[in-house]
Motif scaffolding. Structure first.
Motif, PDB file in Angstrom:
ATOM      1  N   UNK A   1       0.906  -1.185  -0.078  1.00 37.29           N
ATOM      2  CA  UNK A   1       0.203   0.147   0.162  1.00 37.29           C
ATOM      3  C   UNK A   1       0.975   1.173   0.117  1.00 37.29           C
ATOM      4  N   UNK A   2       0.281   2.231  -0.308  1.00 33.97           N
ATOM      5  CA  UNK A   2       0.970   3.754  -0.087  1.00 33.97           C
ATOM      6  C   UNK A   2       2.208   3.624  -0.862  1.00 33.97           C
ATOM      7  N   UNK A   3       2.017   3.166  -2.448  1.00 41.08           N
ATOM      8  CA  UNK A   3       3.286   2.898  -3.114  1.00 41.08           C
ATOM      9  C   UNK A   3       3.871   4.104  -3.609  1.00 41.08           C
ATOM     10  N   UNK A   4       5.161   4.200  -3.645  1.00 43.14           N
ATOM     11  CA  UNK A   4       5.778   5.521  -4.243  1.00 43.14           C
ATOM     12  C   UNK A   4       6.417   5.177  -5.564  1.00 43.14           C
ATOM     13  N   UNK A   5       6.073   5.904  -6.524  1.00 43.95           N
ATOM     14  CA  UNK A   5       6.283   5.509  -8.044  1.00 43.95           C
ATOM     15  C   UNK A   5       7.662   5.495  -8.337  1.00 43.95           C
ATOM     16  N   UNK A   6       8.669   5.067  -7.779  1.00 45.37           N
ATOM     17  CA  UNK A   6      10.034   5.170  -7.727  1.00 45.37           C
ATOM     18  C   UNK A   6      10.739   5.212  -9.272  1.00 45.37           C
ATOM     19  N   UNK A   7       9.924   4.345 -10.079  1.00 44.42           N
ATOM     20  CA  UNK A   7      10.234   4.039 -11.531  1.00 44.42           C
ATOM     21  C   UNK A   7      10.236   5.262 -12.182  1.00 44.42           C
ATOM     22  N   UNK A  45      11.812  -1.713 -14.332  1.00 45.64           N
ATOM     23  CA  UNK A  45      11.676  -0.017 -14.548  1.00 45.64           C
ATOM     24  C   UNK A  45      11.375   0.146 -15.857  1.00 45.64           C
ATOM     25  N   UNK A  46      11.857  -0.505 -16.779  1.00 50.06           N
ATOM     26  CA  UNK A  46      11.541  -0.251 -18.298  1.00 50.06           C
ATOM     27  C   UNK A  46      10.170  -1.007 -18.330  1.00 50.06           C
ATOM     28  N   UNK A  47       9.628  -1.814 -17.952  1.00 51.70           N
ATOM     29  CA  UNK A  47       8.285  -2.430 -18.059  1.00 51.70           C
ATOM     30  C   UNK A  47       7.135  -1.630 -17.502  1.00 51.70           C
TER      31      UNK A  47
END
Length: 159
Positions: free
Chosen positions: A99-105, A125-127
């Motif tokens: 939960x509460x994901x950080x979109x690091x990619x 990351x590419x995907x």
């Protein structure tokens, strides 16, 4: 990173270690390179907060985060060494959460290059970036590196 299941990256993310703090540097080469003496050491959670502001379809670079944090904290620059480490902590902490994901990619290296030190490496990351509509290009013959094509057109405005 070796066996991430044995590390609690969310604990690392929330450990401020007496930060933020500003150090005054005296090394003339560093002062010249970074444009001042006041170096910010920002805690990992600061990077997480900025990375969470990047919406789908947009991108940010580690340099942009460093610049934003230094301005916000009245410093001349943000320590590049800890920035790289802390962005990686943010990525692995998010990867360990459901939960509460950080979109690091969406956080790239300064030249638009993908970060092979993120969870799942370049492939994940590419995907994730391609799923958001970004085109990934390969550069090089032997040591192939991956970049987001025309990444500058999709950079988020932090102001």
């Amino acid at each position: 990173m070796k066996d991430i299941s044995k590390k609690d990256f969310n604990a690392m993310l929330n450990n401020n270690k007496d930060m933020p703090k500003i150090q005054i540097i005296k090394d003339e080469n560093s002062i010249k390179r970074y444009g001042g003496k006041k170096m910010l050491l920002a805690p990992p959670i600061y990077y997480d907060e900025v990375m969470k502001k990047v919406p789908q379809g947009k991108l940010i670079t580690i340099s942009m985060i460093r610049d934003h944090l230094s301005k916000k904290n009245s410093a001349d620059f943000t320590d590049p060494m800890t920035a790289g480490i802390f962005v990686q902590i943010v990525a692995f902490a998010s990867y360990q959460r459901a939960y509460n994901i950080t979109p690091y990619w969406r956080t790239l290296k300064s030249d638009g290059k993908l970060n092979n030190k993120y969870p799942g490496g370049i492939e994940l990351q590419k995907k994730l970036l391609e799923e958001e509509g970004h085109e990934i290009i390969a550069k090089g013959r032997k040591n192939i590196e991956y970049y987001v094509k025309d990444f500058e057109k999709n950079l988020v405005n932090l102001d």
